[in-house]
Structures are given as structure tokens and as C-alpha cells.
Design an enzyme around this catalytic site. Structure first.
Site, mmCIF file in Angstrom:
data_model
loop_
_atom_site.group_PDB
_atom_site.id
_atom_site.type_symbol
_atom_site.label_atom_id
_atom_site.label_comp_id
_atom_site.label_asym_id
_atom_site.label_seq_id
_atom_site.Cartn_x
_atom_site.Cartn_y
_atom_site.Cartn_z
ATOM 1 C CE LYS A 1 73.648 57.821 66.560
ATOM 2 N NZ LYS A 1 73.388 58.635 67.741
ATOM 3 N NE ARG B 1 69.770 55.327 68.406
ATOM 4 C CZ ARG B 1 70.284 56.156 69.298
ATOM 5 N NH1 ARG B 1 70.422 55.761 70.547
ATOM 6 N NH2 ARG B 1 70.673 57.358 68.946
ATOM 7 C CG ASP C 1 67.849 60.545 77.834
ATOM 8 O OD1 ASP C 1 67.938 60.767 79.060
ATOM 9 O OD2 ASP C 1 66.993 59.776 77.356
ATOM 10 C CB THR D 1 74.839 58.404 71.598
ATOM 11 O OG1 THR D 1 73.951 57.287 71.567
ATOM 12 C CG2 THR D 1 75.254 58.750 70.177
#
Length: 229
Positions: free
Chosen positions: A111, A113, A141, A145
Site C-alpha cells: 500500500k 500512504r 485506529d 486502512t
């Protein structure tokens, strides 16, 4: 007191462990200094976001892992065609060890960010088609994601999607995102109190026995190394 041990199942600010850009503080180090200045002689914590945070302290740090609790749970579930998925390159070592103990395959999500707490899934390396995929991370969190990874895995043909993380922060719209995602079950420990608004998808596992054994060993001046699994 002869000795003060600070028991912190979740070490706050653990993700701010380096200077990623100018004028950004290394808050994980600041918290370490504050704890030491407050009089703590020893720290007991679980699944630090980065193991090197232990080096921020000038006092002993006992870094426990919640893996034994999670491994026991998944072994009892006996999922078929299970594959452990690392949501990023940084979690590969953790996921590889977990997959080895469960005797199953490993997949990795590549991935990129774009900004803090946001990322774009680029590619999936490994077998997920027609499998039960378990996304494993140290914490969840905002769940941005996590849910993007889950959707990407679903598009690649995963039959079922589970997720597990030691620390369930669930900030912002995390619960809403989780509810609208293809994740069937989100397993977290009780290192952080449950949010006021929760989800039926969330299952909490207790790490009380792990912490209590460590506390007893520390109090009796015995080794806690056997708990570092």
C-alpha cells in the site's frame, strides 16, 4: 515505595517514534522521559508499535506480546483454508510468525500512504482467492486502512474476511467503517476500554492472565522472559 512498575497495556503515542518530517516531535520519547521523571522504575507494556521504543527508556522495559491469547482463540475456531494477511510491509515479520504457528499461508498488501491515517491499496501478494483471510495488525485506529485492505482482499476473491489487532483504539468513524466493511469479525484485546459506541462485529479477548503473571514474576523478582512469545 521500594519500586514502582508502570503497567501500560497500551503505550500511547507509540506511532510517533521517529521524525518523519520537519518540526514533528518524537512524542514516544517524550512520554518515556515523563514516566521516568515521574518516578517509574520499570515499564510493563504489550505489543509496542515499534520494538525500538524500548530503547527510549533508561529503565527496564518488559515488552509482552498478545500473540498467545490470539493464537489460542484461532486454534479453537479451526478455520479452514486460512491465510494471514499483513496490511503493510512493516507487519510482515509479525504476520509471518503468526502464520507459522497456525501452519497456514501468508499474504502481503502493498500500500501507499497518502496522508496520516489514510492509505491507498496498491497490490496483494499471496493467495487469498477462495480463502478465509485474517488481517493481522498491532492496532486499529480509524479503521480506514483496515477496511480498504478488506475490500481489496474481497475483490481478489476471499471467501471470508476476519481481522485481529491487539489494541482497539476505534477513533473517529472507525465503528461505522467497520460496520460497512466486508469484515465479518474484528478481534481485539482488552488493552483499551471499549468505546461507548461499539459493534456486534467486535470480539474482545482478555490479556489479564498474561499481565497478571508478568506482574507476579516482577514482584517476586522472577524471570518474565518465558512470557515473551
Amino acid at each position: 515505595a521500594r519500586r514502582i512498575t508502570a503497567v501500560m497495556p497500551y503505550y500511547g503515542y507509540a506511532r510517533q517514534d521517529r521524525k518523519a518530517e520537519p518540526r514533528v516531535p518524537i512524542t514516544a520519547k517524550l512520554v518515556a522521559n515523563l514516566l521516568t521523571a515521574a518516578g517509574a522504575n520499570r515499564i510493563l507494556t504489550v505489543d509496542l508499535h515499534a520494538g525500538q521504543i524500548q530503547g527510549f527508556f533508561d529503565i527496564p522495559v518488559d515488552h509482552l506480546y498478545a500473540n498467545p491469547v490470539f493464537l489460542d482463540y484461532f486454534r479453537r475456531q479451526n478455520y479452514k483454508n486460512l491465510v494471514v494477511v499483513s496490511p503493510d510491509a512493516g507487519g510482515v515479520e509479525r504476520c509471518r510468525a503468526f502464520a507459522k504457528r497456525l501452519d497456514c499461508d501468508l499474504a502481503i498488501v502493498d500500500k501507499r500512504r497518502t496522508r496520516p491515517n489514510e492509505s491507498s491499496v496498491m497490490n496483494i501478494i499471496g493467495p487469498v482467492g477462495n480463502r478465509t483471510a485474517l488481517i493481522l495488525d498491532d492496532l486499529v485506529d480509524t479503521a480506514g486502512t483496515l477496511t480498504k485492505v478488506a475490500r481489496a482482499i474481497k475483490e481478489k476473491g476471499a471467501r471470508r474476511i476476519l481481522a485481529a489487532a491487539t489494541h482497539g483504539v476505534f477513533s473517529g468513524e472507525a465503528i461505522k467503517l467497520l460496520e460497512n466493511s466486508p469484515i465479518e469479525e474484528m478481534i481485539v484485546s482488552d488493552s483499551i476500554p471499549a468505546p461507548v459506541t461499539s459493534s456486534a462485529k467486535i470480539r474482545r479477548l482478555s490479556i489479564a492472565s498474561l499481565l497478571s503473571q508478568a506482574i507476579v514474576n516482577i514482584h517476586r523478582d522472577k524471570s518474565v522472559s518465558r512470557l515473551f512469545v
